[in-house]
Design a protein around this motif. Structure first.
Motif, mmCIF file in Angstrom:
data_model
loop_
_atom_site.group_PDB
_atom_site.id
_atom_site.type_symbol
_atom_site.label_atom_id
_atom_site.label_comp_id
_atom_site.label_asym_id
_atom_site.label_seq_id
_atom_site.Cartn_x
_atom_site.Cartn_y
_atom_site.Cartn_z
ATOM 1 N N VAL A 137 -6.948 -8.438 8.957
ATOM 2 C CA VAL A 137 -7.137 -7.935 7.594
ATOM 3 C C VAL A 137 -7.735 -9.014 6.694
ATOM 4 C CG1 VAL A 137 -5.936 -7.122 5.534
ATOM 5 C CG2 VAL A 137 -5.366 -6.160 7.762
ATOM 6 N N CYS A 138 -7.259 -10.250 6.826
ATOM 7 C CA CYS A 138 -7.811 -11.339 6.018
ATOM 8 C C CYS A 138 -9.294 -11.566 6.318
ATOM 9 C CB CYS A 138 -7.023 -12.625 6.260
ATOM 10 S SG CYS A 138 -5.389 -12.641 5.487
ATOM 11 N N ARG A 139 -9.676 -11.464 7.579
ATOM 12 C CA ARG A 139 -11.096 -11.607 7.931
ATOM 13 C C ARG A 139 -11.926 -10.510 7.265
ATOM 14 N NH1 ARG A 139 -12.190 -14.911 12.563
ATOM 15 N NH2 ARG A 139 -10.254 -15.735 13.472
ATOM 16 N N LEU A 140 -11.428 -9.284 7.346
ATOM 17 C CA LEU A 140 -12.167 -8.162 6.770
ATOM 18 C C LEU A 140 -12.254 -8.268 5.246
ATOM 19 C CD1 LEU A 140 -10.680 -5.306 8.984
ATOM 20 C CD2 LEU A 140 -13.062 -6.074 8.992
ATOM 21 N N LEU A 141 -11.156 -8.636 4.602
ATOM 22 C CA LEU A 141 -11.169 -8.777 3.146
ATOM 23 C C LEU A 141 -12.075 -9.919 2.706
ATOM 24 C CD1 LEU A 141 -7.387 -8.211 2.262
ATOM 25 C CD2 LEU A 141 -9.299 -6.661 1.839
ATOM 26 N N THR A 142 -12.044 -11.004 3.437
ATOM 27 C CA THR A 142 -12.886 -12.153 3.095
ATOM 28 C C THR A 142 -14.367 -11.825 3.249
ATOM 29 O OG1 THR A 142 -11.131 -13.703 3.751
ATOM 30 C CG2 THR A 142 -13.384 -14.573 3.622
ATOM 31 N N GLY A 168 4.241 -3.356 -0.755
ATOM 32 C CA GLY A 168 3.821 -4.151 -1.903
ATOM 33 C C GLY A 168 3.898 -5.638 -1.645
ATOM 34 N N SER A 169 4.906 -6.066 -0.892
ATOM 35 C CA SER A 169 5.031 -7.485 -0.554
ATOM 36 C C SER A 169 3.935 -7.921 0.407
ATOM 37 C CB SER A 169 6.408 -7.760 0.061
ATOM 38 O OG SER A 169 7.428 -7.598 -0.903
ATOM 39 N N PHE A 170 3.599 -7.049 1.360
ATOM 40 C CA PHE A 170 2.496 -7.378 2.279
ATOM 41 C C PHE A 170 1.185 -7.506 1.499
ATOM 42 C CE2 PHE A 170 5.062 -4.749 5.514
ATOM 43 C CZ PHE A 170 5.818 -5.842 5.860
ATOM 44 N N ALA A 171 0.972 -6.589 0.545
ATOM 45 C CA ALA A 171 -0.249 -6.638 -0.257
ATOM 46 C C ALA A 171 -0.306 -7.912 -1.096
ATOM 47 C CB ALA A 171 -0.337 -5.404 -1.150
ATOM 48 N N TRP A 172 0.833 -8.314 -1.653
ATOM 49 C CA TRP A 172 0.902 -9.537 -2.442
ATOM 50 C C TRP A 172 0.575 -10.757 -1.581
ATOM 51 C CZ3 TRP A 172 4.046 -13.918 -2.222
ATOM 52 C CH2 TRP A 172 4.011 -14.756 -3.353
ATOM 53 N N MET A 173 1.106 -10.802 -0.364
ATOM 54 C CA MET A 173 0.828 -11.903 0.556
ATOM 55 C C MET A 173 -0.661 -11.978 0.882
ATOM 56 S SD MET A 173 2.520 -12.572 4.330
ATOM 57 C CE MET A 173 2.264 -10.882 4.830
ATOM 58 N N LEU A 174 -1.258 -10.809 1.137
ATOM 59 C CA LEU A 174 -2.687 -10.769 1.446
ATOM 60 C C LEU A 174 -3.534 -11.151 0.232
ATOM 61 C CD1 LEU A 174 -2.624 -7.499 3.560
ATOM 62 C CD2 LEU A 174 -3.190 -9.787 4.426
ATOM 63 N N GLU A 175 -3.052 -10.783 -0.950
ATOM 64 C CA GLU A 175 -3.775 -11.172 -2.169
ATOM 65 C C GLU A 175 -3.767 -12.685 -2.344
ATOM 66 O OE1 GLU A 175 -3.369 -10.835 -7.033
ATOM 67 O OE2 GLU A 175 -2.183 -9.485 -5.762
ATOM 68 N N LYS A 176 -2.644 -13.317 -2.056
ATOM 69 C CA LYS A 176 -2.562 -14.769 -2.164
ATOM 70 C C LYS A 176 -3.490 -15.457 -1.166
ATOM 71 C CE LYS A 176 0.303 -14.999 -5.515
ATOM 72 N NZ LYS A 176 -0.175 -15.501 -6.829
#
Length: 262
Positions: A137-142, A168-176
């Protein structure tokens, strides 16, 4: 309209009628009374880790009368949103096997490995989370996908011992990690409740949202324009109710107190 005149009861589950596998005092009496007075109850949940079939099995095991039409989940709402806004698009899904199956069964083009032509990402409450999923997910978002959807904004999911992280916590972690925020579906958005009222033919005046979280349950009822009951048997506290613009119509200790007032 007084509570005794309400006919359509939209109910959160965890923290409202039970906690983990413990049914709260008053739950059975309350549900029986709703039916006796000619009303209907519908379980409206942001928990996207389980399928409706799994909820039917759990509630039946707990002695609660329920069938497949007794539920509306954030996964149901997410599927409707994806079909309406991104028909035919391919999404990488981060969630449980049950969540993935629901998307696939609904005709959504879903992948769980990196590949070509991924249009967007959809994430859910994932108690089967792995680092590979986070890395993907981080690769795709980046790299910049077109759409990023999350089933619900709940920070935590209640358990018998306390709480564990929710979507919501997973989304927050990915946002960070990436700086990217998702578009959230489910409560506190009003669509789940308005969809339910339209489907079963109840007015706003006849409907009541009951839940233990101000920022999702009560906010969704407020946003949908219906009365709400905030119960203190789950995550939420009186301080939560005082420190919000989406004030609950009623505050009660538990489902037993609501039973005594309908």
């Amino acid at each position: 309209m007084k509570l005794e005149n309400k006919k359509f009861f939209l109910l959160d589950m965890d923290g409202t009628i039970y906690l983990d596998n413990d049914v709260f005092d008053g739950t059975y009496d309350f549900l029986d009374k709703v039916i006796e007075k000619g009303g209907k109850y519908l379980f409206v949940t942001n928990n996207s880790s389980k399928s409706v079939d799994a909820y039917v099995e759990k509630l039946t095991r707990l002695g609660i009368k329920a069938d497949i039409d007794s539920f509306l989940t954030s996964t149901d709402a997410t599927i409707l949103y994806l079909k309406a806004n991104y028909p035919g698009k391919r999404f990488y899904a981060m969630g449980t096997a049950s969540f993935i199956k629901q998307l696939v069964d609904a005709g959504i083009d879903v992948v769980t490995d990196l590949c070509d032509n991924i249009f967007g990402i959809v994430i859910s409450n994932d108690n089967e989370l792995t680092f590979k999923k986070l890395d993907d997910v981080c690769r795709l978002l980046t790299n910049g996908v077109e759409a990023y959807i999350a089933t619900n904004p709940d920070w935590v999911c209640p358990t018998a011992f306390g709480y564990v992280p929710d979507c919501g916590s997973f989304a927050w972690m990915l946002e960070k990690a990436t700086g990217k925020k998702p578009h959230f579906i489910g409560k506190p958005r009003p669509e789940m409740l308005t969809l339910a009222m339209e489907k079963y033919g109840y007015t706003k005046e006849e409907s009541l949202m009951v839940g233990d979280r101000v920022y999702t349950d009560i906010a969704s009822g407020y946003n949908a324009g219906i009365d709400t009951v905030f119960v203190l048997s789950g995550e939420g506290t009186l301080e939560d109710a005082e420190n919000t613009d989406t004030k609950p119509t009623y505050i009660m200790q538990n489902i037993r107190e609501l039973y005594n007032n309908i």
